[in-house]
Scaffold this active site. Structure first.
Site, mmCIF file in Angstrom:
data_model
loop_
_atom_site.group_PDB
_atom_site.id
_atom_site.type_symbol
_atom_site.label_atom_id
_atom_site.label_comp_id
_atom_site.label_asym_id
_atom_site.label_seq_id
_atom_site.Cartn_x
_atom_site.Cartn_y
_atom_site.Cartn_z
ATOM 1 C CG ASP A 135 0.052 81.426 23.254
ATOM 2 O OD1 ASP A 135 0.308 80.335 23.775
ATOM 3 O OD2 ASP A 135 0.661 82.472 23.536
ATOM 4 C CE LYS A 140 0.459 81.808 27.907
ATOM 5 N NZ LYS A 140 1.744 81.128 27.957
ATOM 6 C CG ASP A 154 2.832 78.370 30.314
ATOM 7 O OD1 ASP A 154 3.772 78.376 31.135
ATOM 8 O OD2 ASP A 154 2.858 78.990 29.234
ATOM 9 N N GLY A 158 5.262 88.348 22.734
ATOM 10 C CA GLY A 158 4.432 89.436 22.224
ATOM 11 C C GLY A 158 5.182 90.521 21.482
ATOM 12 N NE ARG A 210 23.344 81.628 19.092
ATOM 13 C CZ ARG A 210 23.884 80.698 18.302
ATOM 14 N NH1 ARG A 210 24.536 79.675 18.813
ATOM 15 N NH2 ARG A 210 23.760 80.796 16.990
ATOM 16 N N GLY A 266 8.350 85.485 20.932
ATOM 17 C CA GLY A 266 8.881 86.310 19.843
ATOM 18 C C GLY A 266 9.065 85.597 18.520
ATOM 19 N N GLY A 280 2.525 82.238 19.798
ATOM 20 C CA GLY A 280 1.269 82.891 20.162
ATOM 21 C C GLY A 280 0.966 83.994 19.188
ATOM 22 C CB SER A 281 1.924 87.567 19.286
ATOM 23 O OG SER A 281 1.908 87.512 20.686
#
Ligand SMILES: O=C(CO)[C@H](O)[C@H](O)COP(=O)(O)O
Length: 291
Positions: free
Chosen positions: A23, A80, A101, A152, A164, A213, A234-235
């Site tokens: 990102d 996005k 996206d 985020g 999973r 994450g 991203g973050s």
């Protein structure tokens, strides 16, 4: 080959396999991503950690910013749009972005329907938390899936849960007798033809990246160990203390995910990762957007 066919869109996504998609919010970040070895960049107004902090309605990035990013790099540029926002998608297609996206990270525009992505020549990626959601998005024309995680937060736990879950469900389908597939397709809300294809292939019919994450190279490697074809970050890069180092380390970790000695080396000098958030403390769960 004709532009925008299902085969071309799906094949384009396959070229990102084994890579990191980052990102970015401006040309400077896009160049950092390209130099680090990202396979593509994703243009957005703010990285998800900042979207979370700002609150309010998050929309498609400004055209000026997306153009700035497209001019700055030679790798593919994704951008996005809000879930269900057909007009934002038409605008981005006209602009000539390489991938769209339809993302839960932005505020949904439609609370019932996703975009019919078959109508577009540009390929789409969409988020999913389980096999049923992934196959519904593919039925709508998504050429690539990313598990959602919780964007985020700098907390990989939801990304792990979703990857999973998808992989477990694929394994389950593979053990089913053919006569079980119709009921199972009904149970998970997916077209039976796609469930049959999953059984035949032993995987999703399109590339499946992990997202949401991922905050350290070890997180990125973990997602590869769980079966991701690559990762979105991203973050985790641009909210860390040293983005250029972190970006390079993410790329290397996705390449060397199965080599602990290399992972050790890669993890030694990455600066300080972004701060993380406990999922239980969140007011907004972006992953719950989409259906
Ligand atoms: O939808 C996305 C894929 O581009 C997100 O932006 C991605 O999940 C990034 O999340 P995070 O900021 O937690 O890395």
């Amino acid at each position: 080959m004709e532009k925008g066919t299902w085969l071309v869109k799906k094949g384009f996504a396959e070229m990102f396999k084994g890579g990191v998609i980052m990102d970015v919010t401006d040309a400077e970040q896009a160049k950092i991503a390209e130099e680090a070895g990202a396979v593509a960049v994703m243009a957005l107004e703010r990285v998800p950690a900042d979207i979370r902090k700002a609150g309010g309605v998050a929309r498609m990035a400004s055209i000026a910013k997306i153009k700035e990013i497209m001019d700055a790099v030679s790798i593919p540029v994704m951008a996005k749009v809000r879930i269900g926002h057909i007009a934002e998608a038409r605008i981005l297609e006209a602009l000539g972005v390489d991938f769209i996206d339809e993302s839960e990270v932005l505020t949904p525009a439609d609370d019932r329907f996703h975009i019919n992505k078959h109508e577009f020549k540009v390929p789409f990626v969409c988020g999913a938390r389980d096999l049923g959601e992934a196959l519904r998005r593919i039925a709508e024309g998504a050429a690539m899936i990313r598990t959602k995680g919780e964007a985020g937060t700098g907390n990989v736990v939801e990304a792990v849960k979703h990857m999973r879950r998808v992989m477990d469900e694929i394994r389950r389908v593979q053990t089913m007798a053919d006569e079980e597939l119709v009921s199972y397709a009904k149970e998970i809300g997916a077209p039976v033809e796609l469930v049959r294809e999953v059984k035949r292939l032993g995987r999703l019919p399109v590339v499946n990246f992990a997202a949401g994450g991922i905050a350290t190279p070890a997180d990125a490697a973990l997602m590869m160990m769980l079966g991701a074809d690559g990762v979105f970050v991203g973050s985790g890069i641009f909210k860390s203390k040293e983005p250029a180092k972190m970006a390079r380390a993410m790329v290397l970790a996705v390449t060397y995910w199965n080599d602990p000695e290399m992972l050790l080396k890669i993890s030694e000098d990455i600066g300080e990762p972004m701060p993380g958030l406990e999922i239980g403390t969140l007011e907004v769960h972006m992953q719950e957007r989409g259906w």
